[in-house]
Write an enzyme that holds these catalytic residues in place. Structure first.
Site, mmCIF file in Angstrom:
data_model
loop_
_atom_site.group_PDB
_atom_site.id
_atom_site.type_symbol
_atom_site.label_atom_id
_atom_site.label_comp_id
_atom_site.label_asym_id
_atom_site.label_seq_id
_atom_site.Cartn_x
_atom_site.Cartn_y
_atom_site.Cartn_z
ATOM 1 C CB SER A 112 -0.901 0.133 1.163
ATOM 2 O OG SER A 112 -0.075 -0.015 2.489
ATOM 3 C CG ASP A 150 -4.152 -2.791 -1.227
ATOM 4 O OD1 ASP A 150 -5.178 -2.550 -2.181
ATOM 5 O OD2 ASP A 150 -4.537 -2.845 -0.196
ATOM 6 C CG HIS A 151 -6.997 0.707 -1.133
ATOM 7 N ND1 HIS A 151 -8.485 0.960 -1.521
ATOM 8 C CD2 HIS A 151 -7.168 -0.481 -0.641
ATOM 9 C CE1 HIS A 151 -9.177 0.114 -1.359
ATOM 10 N NE2 HIS A 151 -8.633 -1.117 -0.617
ATOM 11 C CD GLU A 188 -5.730 -1.463 2.970
ATOM 12 O OE1 GLU A 188 -5.231 -2.439 3.557
ATOM 13 O OE2 GLU A 188 -6.302 -1.244 2.200
ATOM 14 C CG HIS A 221 -10.364 -1.502 4.107
ATOM 15 N ND1 HIS A 221 -10.487 -0.236 3.413
ATOM 16 C CD2 HIS A 221 -10.010 -2.606 3.419
ATOM 17 C CE1 HIS A 221 -9.965 -0.712 2.174
ATOM 18 N NE2 HIS A 221 -9.851 -2.046 2.300
ATOM 19 N N GLY A 222 -10.725 -3.411 8.079
ATOM 20 C CA GLY A 222 -10.350 -3.348 9.640
ATOM 21 C C GLY A 222 -10.779 -4.597 10.189
ATOM 22 C CG HIS A 257 -10.835 -4.292 -1.931
ATOM 23 N ND1 HIS A 257 -9.481 -3.831 -1.607
ATOM 24 C CD2 HIS A 257 -10.711 -4.432 -3.175
ATOM 25 C CE1 HIS A 257 -9.025 -3.312 -2.730
ATOM 26 N NE2 HIS A 257 -9.752 -3.852 -3.843
ATOM 27 N N GLY A 258 -11.736 -6.036 1.914
ATOM 28 C CA GLY A 258 -12.183 -5.767 3.460
ATOM 29 C C GLY A 258 -12.959 -7.147 3.853
ATOM 30 N N GLY A 259 -11.985 -8.249 3.666
ATOM 31 C CA GLY A 259 -12.982 -9.401 3.950
ATOM 32 C C GLY A 259 -12.495 -10.100 5.290
ATOM 33 C CB SER A 260 -10.753 -8.758 8.296
ATOM 34 O OG SER A 260 -9.571 -8.610 7.595
ATOM 35 C CG ASN A 317 -6.976 -6.608 -1.534
ATOM 36 O OD1 ASN A 317 -6.856 -7.415 -2.597
ATOM 37 N ND2 ASN A 317 -7.055 -5.230 -1.734
ATOM 38 C CB ILE A 318 -5.600 -11.562 3.241
ATOM 39 C CG1 ILE A 318 -6.631 -12.237 2.522
ATOM 40 C CG2 ILE A 318 -5.696 -12.002 4.779
ATOM 41 C CD1 ILE A 318 -6.502 -13.539 2.485
ATOM 42 C CG ASP A 319 -3.282 -5.296 5.553
ATOM 43 O OD1 ASP A 319 -2.305 -5.737 6.145
ATOM 44 O OD2 ASP A 319 -3.304 -4.110 5.602
ATOM 45 C CB THR A 320 -7.281 -6.554 9.244
ATOM 46 O OG1 THR A 320 -7.417 -5.549 8.830
ATOM 47 C CG2 THR A 320 -7.497 -6.928 10.799
#
Length: 340
Positions: free
Chosen positions: A53, A95-96, A169, A212-213, A249-252, A271-274
């Protein structure tokens, strides 16, 4: 295998849509998290996407430099070397990127890749994302069309977003309102502006309640059927089955049922970040608590170098993140499907 060529990346995306699976796209912020991602994909025998990002790129350049292009370039160059040692294909993505950061991030990176391609090399990154969710749709798609042409010159895929991903994010904030759900009209306007591959290849982040988050299952109301409606409406008008290569996006916190439904409607990238941030940090916290008197020089003691050596806790962090990535590959059905 080396970092995916444009041709290999195209085949990765085509195969995912054709066979009904998706690739985890893992945000990384360091060589250590990159190594964790590579390990996770290799252990799952899955090809994958590694992404950085604007904030991640800034961080990668060092706290005294704070230059997004420097950080992203350094990560990509490092990845081109180390990824060659793993038996999977890896695509690099940014990313974004909102409007106010295009000139300091995506446009310079596109220029670097155009120069590489002109010299007979492969592009530095395989795809870039333009996040126009904060501007009106007409402006969003106008900028997307300009970037798509520049990406085409570099043999790069562009990712665009219609609708809004809620939450925050890297300083990009999306309100939680009706714009969390993209519409058929949004999708038709996208095709009108960008075509369906004839003007350059792109991925579409169409929103269906994404945020997100960190949130628990059920807190956010995902409606994967929005993706089905969009695909069917565009297919009816243009005669292509599942015309879009979709991004989640925002899949947590999403349930397995929601993830699999989205994949069935044409999602090829999630997308996987959190979740991977936590998977990386949790073993570090465990190490520090269990080795409190070793990692600190308590009461004038000397501590224990074997426990405060960054390699000691770094290895456990890498392992934890890799395991979470392998789990994501299972959820997205990409496990065991690496290209030969």
């Amino acid at each position: 295998m080396p970092i995916a060529t444009p041709e290999v990346y195209a085949e990765m995306l085509d195969r995912a849509k054709r066979e009904g699976f998706a690739y985890p796209a893992i945000n990384v912020t360091s060589s250590q998290t990159l190594n964790a991602a590579l390990r996770g994909f290799a252990e799952a025998e899955s090809d994958g996407i590694v992404q950085v990002s604007t904030g991640g790129a800034d961080y990668l350049s060092g706290s005294t430099v704070k230059d997004m292009v420097t950080g992203a370039t350094a990560l990509a160059e490092y990845a081109h070397v180390v990824a060659a040692k793993y038996p999977v294909n890896i695509a690099l993505h940014t990313d974004h990127c909102p409007k106010d950061k295009l000139d300091g991030f995506v446009r310079p990176l596109l220029k670097i890749s155009q120069e590489r391609v002109a010299a007979g090399q492969n592009p530095l990154f395989q795809s870039h994302m333009w996040d126009g969710s904060a501007v009106p749709l007409d402006e969003n798609l106008s900028i997307a069309a300009e970037l798509l042409e520049e990406a085409r010159k570099a043999n790069i895929v562009l990712e665009v977003e219609i609708g809004v991903v809620g939450g925050e994010e890297d300083g990009v904030v999306g309100e939680i309102n009706e714009k969390l759900y993209s519409t058929v009209e949004d999708a038709l306007a996208t095709v009108e502006s960008l075509g369906l591959g004839d003007r350059g290849h792109y991925l579409l982040a169409a929103t269906f309640g994404n945020v997100h988050g960190v949130y628990k299952p059920g807190h956010v109301k995902l409606r994967p059927e929005v993706l089905k409606e969009i695909q069917e409406a565009v297919a009816a008008k243009h005669g292509q089955e599942k015309p879009f290569y979709l991004v989640f996006h925002g899949g947590s916190g999403s349930t397995l049922e929601e993830i699999r439904a989205a994949v069935s409607y044409g999602v090829v990238k999630m997308n996987i970040d959190t979740d991977t941030q936590y998977a990386f940090t949790r073993p570090v916290a465990d190490h520090m608590f269990k080795n409190y008197d070793g990692v600190l020089k308590v009461d004038g003691d000397v501590g224990n170098k074997k426990t405060y050596d960054p390699r000691a806790w770094g290895k456990s962090a890498e392992k934890g993140m890799a395991e979470r990535i392998a789990h994501a590959c299972e959820n997205l059905l990409s496990s065991g499907k690496k290209l030969g």
